[in-house]
Design a protein around this motif. Structure first.
Motif, PDB file in Angstrom:
ATOM      1  N   HIS A 198       0.794  -1.223   0.000  1.00 44.58           N
ATOM      2  CA  HIS A 198       0.000   0.000   0.000  1.00 44.58           C
ATOM      3  C   HIS A 198       0.830   1.279   0.000  1.00 44.58           C
ATOM      4  O   HIS A 198       0.251   2.375   0.089  1.00 44.58           O
ATOM      5  CB  HIS A 198      -0.943   0.009   1.203  1.00 44.58           C
ATOM      6  N   SER A 199       2.140   1.164  -0.085  1.00 49.45           N
ATOM      7  CA  SER A 199       2.962   2.383  -0.072  1.00 49.45           C
ATOM      8  C   SER A 199       4.283   2.127  -0.785  1.00 49.45           C
ATOM      9  O   SER A 199       4.747   0.986  -0.877  1.00 49.45           O
ATOM     10  CB  SER A 199       3.237   2.837   1.365  1.00 49.45           C
ATOM     11  N   ARG A 200       4.890   3.206  -1.257  1.00 46.78           N
ATOM     12  CA  ARG A 200       6.224   3.096  -1.842  1.00 46.78           C
ATOM     13  C   ARG A 200       7.238   2.697  -0.777  1.00 46.78           C
ATOM     14  O   ARG A 200       8.201   1.992  -1.074  1.00 46.78           O
ATOM     15  CB  ARG A 200       6.621   4.429  -2.481  1.00 46.78           C
TER      16      ARG A 200
ATOM     17  N   ARG B  88       7.241  -1.038  -0.550  1.00 48.20           N
ATOM     18  CA  ARG B  88       7.914  -1.641  -1.710  1.00 48.20           C
ATOM     19  C   ARG B  88       9.424  -1.445  -1.630  1.00 48.20           C
ATOM     20  O   ARG B  88      10.197  -2.388  -1.890  1.00 48.20           O
ATOM     21  CB  ARG B  88       7.383  -1.024  -3.002  1.00 48.20           C
TER      22      ARG B  88
ATOM     23  N   VAL C 274       2.336  -1.032  -6.086  1.00 49.76           N
ATOM     24  CA  VAL C 274       1.741  -0.194  -5.047  1.00 49.76           C
ATOM     25  C   VAL C 274       0.303   0.139  -5.441  1.00 49.76           C
ATOM     26  O   VAL C 274       0.061   0.752  -6.480  1.00 49.76           O
ATOM     27  CB  VAL C 274       2.542   1.103  -4.840  1.00 49.76           C
TER      28      VAL C 274
ATOM     29  N   ALA D 175       5.205   4.943   5.569  1.00 54.79           N
ATOM     30  CA  ALA D 175       4.197   5.211   4.546  1.00 54.79           C
ATOM     31  C   ALA D 175       3.480   6.519   4.796  1.00 54.79           C
ATOM     32  O   ALA D 175       3.015   7.180   3.858  1.00 54.79           O
ATOM     33  CB  ALA D 175       3.196   4.064   4.504  1.00 54.79           C
TER      34      ALA D 175
END
Length: 513
Positions: free
Chosen positions: A187-189, A192, A209, A345
């Protein structure tokens, strides 16, 4: 042809609006392995809402351990142990919802059988593996994924079999999930990038994402919610939500609230005293008496009322492993001013959509921020409205569902790693333990073994064993070769008296060096 929106009965965690399919053409089947309400975790609620939206694109079924779970209308609940048999050729459309708690053990097992798209809600999976009964060898295999900077520490954990809370940040245990998934959603860079740092570019090239979805509910007016909860119209109310864990930094919030006497606080969620004793921590602060309480786990409607009634929803996080927050999404949906830690995040959220609190000096900074919001309610409302606008575009449920659909279709047929083989049973050996047993004989017996081994040193009885131990001090140190590591020992009585040793005979190179 535009979709027709049909109202369906409300249920906890599910979308309240479900569009009809665009045509009468039969839809492709999508099987989602996931917990569902009434299970008490935010991922169950997320999955129910997402499936309700994906039902516009697929003929959805939910494989859930609780066969009485509350699936969205029209979505069947099936046995996860049997669902994989109906997935044609192992290349059907499959979605796994995976989090870091015991309720997701069946999802991890399903991923091992049937690859698909996996939503990794929390990149750290050590707690899941520990509570789902992973063997020591499985946990130690996960440590081998540790980056070079942590390798020495990981060897210490492996050698001494010691675990600490820090390990849940250092060792994510996500390697198997990355290898077995056709695509992975985070749900977030931040999440990742963390996976890439630990596992490398090649192993994470299929990580996508997709923002956390916005709950599709209509929040009640603030005044109505306050009336139902008995909150005075002019009170400054701070709300926190979800499970009370140490990473949510309630210690910072408690310290801050002591300095803001105008603030009232309610925690709309369950306690986890083993992680953070929230009620006890509040009771220790006389300055909070009468203006702080723990509501416990709430129904969907009651939780919505608590969030809608708040002037500020506080959602702190440190340390952060890239996890997302369903309660934060709920705050956005209600147009409440969300106060977050400036890390992980949360640091990716627009500056006008949230109020960020720095990690350095967090408690006094939070106190200053809450005092300012209490003194200037219009500012809190403006931040809340900006958060609502941001979320309605970036996190809208129909848009999130479309991104999932595109990823599911694009990843079909992507090769995945083979299913892990079942761990081999330890080799079992037996030798007679007596005065004539030599180190050379033990070394010969272990010579053909690589890895874990169970060695029985049999004695006639416990008296003989005790006598031999007195005659030969340091008995086992003298018998085991230097390349065989002793992991555990048990003393056996009865017809099979003796010493039962768990030995790792795969350390020749390390011991020789």
């Amino acid at each position: 042809m535009p979709a027709v929106v049909v109202a369906v009965p409300s249920m906890p965690g599910a979308a309240t609006m479900r569009p009809e399919p665009e045509s009468s053409v039969p839809l492709d089947r999508l099987t989602a392995f996931t917990p569902l309400p009434p299970e008490r975790n935010g991922i169950a609620d997320y999955a129910a809402m997402l499936l309700g939206a994906l039902a516009r694109h697929y003929d959805c079924e939910a494989a859930c351990e609780d066969w009485l779970a509350d699936a969205p209308p029209g979505i069947a609940v099936v046995d996860p142990a049997l669902a994989h048999r109906a997935i044609a050729g192992g290349d059907g459309r499959v979605l796994h919802q995976l989090g870091n708690n015991p309720g997701h053990g069946f999802v991890l097992e399903a991923l091992r059988r049937v690859p698909g798209v996996t939503t990794l809600h929390d990149p750290g999976l050590l707690h899941l593996r520990q509570t789902a009964g992973a063997t020591r060898d499985t946990l130690l295999a996960g440590l081998r994924d540790a980056p070079p900077a942590f390798a020495r520490y990981a060897r210490g954990v492996a050698a001494e079999d010691r675990w600490s809370r820090a390990d849940h940040l250092l060792f994510d245990m996500a390697g198997e999930v990355l290898a077995r998934s056709r695509a992975v959603v985070v749900h977030s860079r931040f999440a990742r990038n963390r996976l890439r740092a630990l596992h490398g570019e090649a192993a994470t090239a299929h990580v996508e994402v997709i923002p956390h979805l916005l709950p599709p509910f209509a929040a009640p007016p603030r005044e109505e919610a306050r009336a139902r909860l008995g909150v005075p119209p002019d009170a400054f109310l701070v709300c926190t939500a979800g499970f009370a864990t140490s990473a949510k930094r309630f210690d910072w919030l408690i310290e801050a609230l002591e300095a803001v006497p105008a603030a009232h606080w309610v925690h709309a969620g369950a306690e986890r005293p083993e992680e953070f004793p929230l009620s006890a921590a509040i009771a220790e602060r006389p300055a909070l008496r009468g203006r702080a309480r723990v509501a416990g786990y709430l129904s969907e409607a009651a939780l919505t009322d608590h969030v809608a009634a708040a002037d500020a929803l506080v959602n702190l996080r440190f340390p952060s492993a890239g996890e997302s927050s369903g309660s934060l999404a709920r705050g956005f949906a209600a147009g409440v001013c969300c106060v977050v830690s400036d890390t992980g995040a949360y640091a990716e959220l627009p500056r006008d959509a949230v109020l960020r609190v720095p990690l350095a000096g967090a408690a006094p900074a939070l106190a200053e921020a809450l005092a300012a919001l209490a003194a200037e309610p219009a500012r809190a409302r403006a931040i809340g409205e900006a958060g609502r606008r941001f979320a309605s575009t970036e996190m809208a449920l129909p848009a999130v569902a479309l991104r999932y659909r595109a990823l599911i279709e694009a990843s079909r047929g992507r090769p995945v790693a083979s299913r892990p083989a079942a761990p081999a049973k330890p080799v079992a050996l037996a030798l007679a333990l007596g005065p004539g047993l030599t180190a050379a004989a033990v070394a010969r017996a272990l010579g053909g073994v690589e890895g874990p081994c169970r060695l029985l040193l049999a004695a006639p009885d416990l008296v003989s064993l005790a006598d031999l131990s007195l005659e030969r001090p340091g008995l086992l140190d003298g018998l085991l070769p230097p390349w065989a590591a002793l992991r555990a020992i048990r003393v056996l009585d009865g017809p099979c008296a003796g010493l039962l040793l768990d030995v790792d005979a795969g350390q020749r190179g390390a011991r020789a060096a």
